[in-house]
Motif scaffolding. Sequence first.
Motif: not given
Length: 282
Positions: A12-14, A25-27, A93-96, A120-125
């Motif tokens: 995430l830092v990268e 965008l961090v939600l 379209g913005r990654p989350v 689908d451009a979403v990842r979980v921390l």
Amino acid sequence: MSRRWMITVTELVEQLDQPGADRPLVLDARYDLMGPDGAGAFAEGHVPGARWVDVEDGLSATGERARGGGGRHPLPRPEVFEQAVRRVGLDRGRPVVAMDGGHLLGAARLWWLLRDAGHDAVRVLDGGFAAWRDAGLPVETGPGTPPAPGDFVAGPPRLPVVDAEGVAGALAGGVQVVDVRAAPRYRGEQEPIDPVAGHVPGAVNLPSSRLLGEDGRLLPAGPLHEVVADVAPGAVLYCGSGLTASQAVLALAETGREDGVLYAGSWSDWISDPTRPVARGH
């Protein structure tokens, strides 16, 4: 083995160093099942630039704003979810990167809703804010600056989900139904939240705690595969109100299985009709 939907603090830092639209965008969907909403915890400290989203208002909804079904956290209608993430500045379209305090409940619900809406451009921390804080990284305080509204568009719902009638039909058709609550709640020995104790007759128990390591993070790929090995293809997953069940769907997806079916209303919906049967014990 690389992870499909999870992202580490280092990754995430990268990514936060990326320019423009490539910067995620961090939600922050921080949520405490037994306490107040996550706004206070978010204000006390969060990932710099993150925006808080409310599990109770936008990631779930009641009345005409709900998609259907009951329970404590009904799914929001697509337009309600769309408005909720537009308010925090999400553009199409913005990654989350979805996160919460670390237990994956709010983050998994957000992940599920974004994917259901076609994003689908979403990842979980992995480890949530606890992992960020423990890494000694900068923390921002306060409610955050209100962002400009985004232009995110929610597509038609596309992930498998059922209501109570669908659960009954699944059981009648031989489809596995999995209760991911703690074993004492499944057996009806304890019920700290809902007014009726027990489980859906015919459901098997896989406590969600088995999906997590001692550090509270999702298990690595190998052990996670072993834990979910007995979850049948197309199994229906439920919990108390649908949040932990979303976590279980995420865990399955991390093993490459996109077939987990969410019973969004879960136990709190099942018991809302006193004519539905209730089982106790093993």
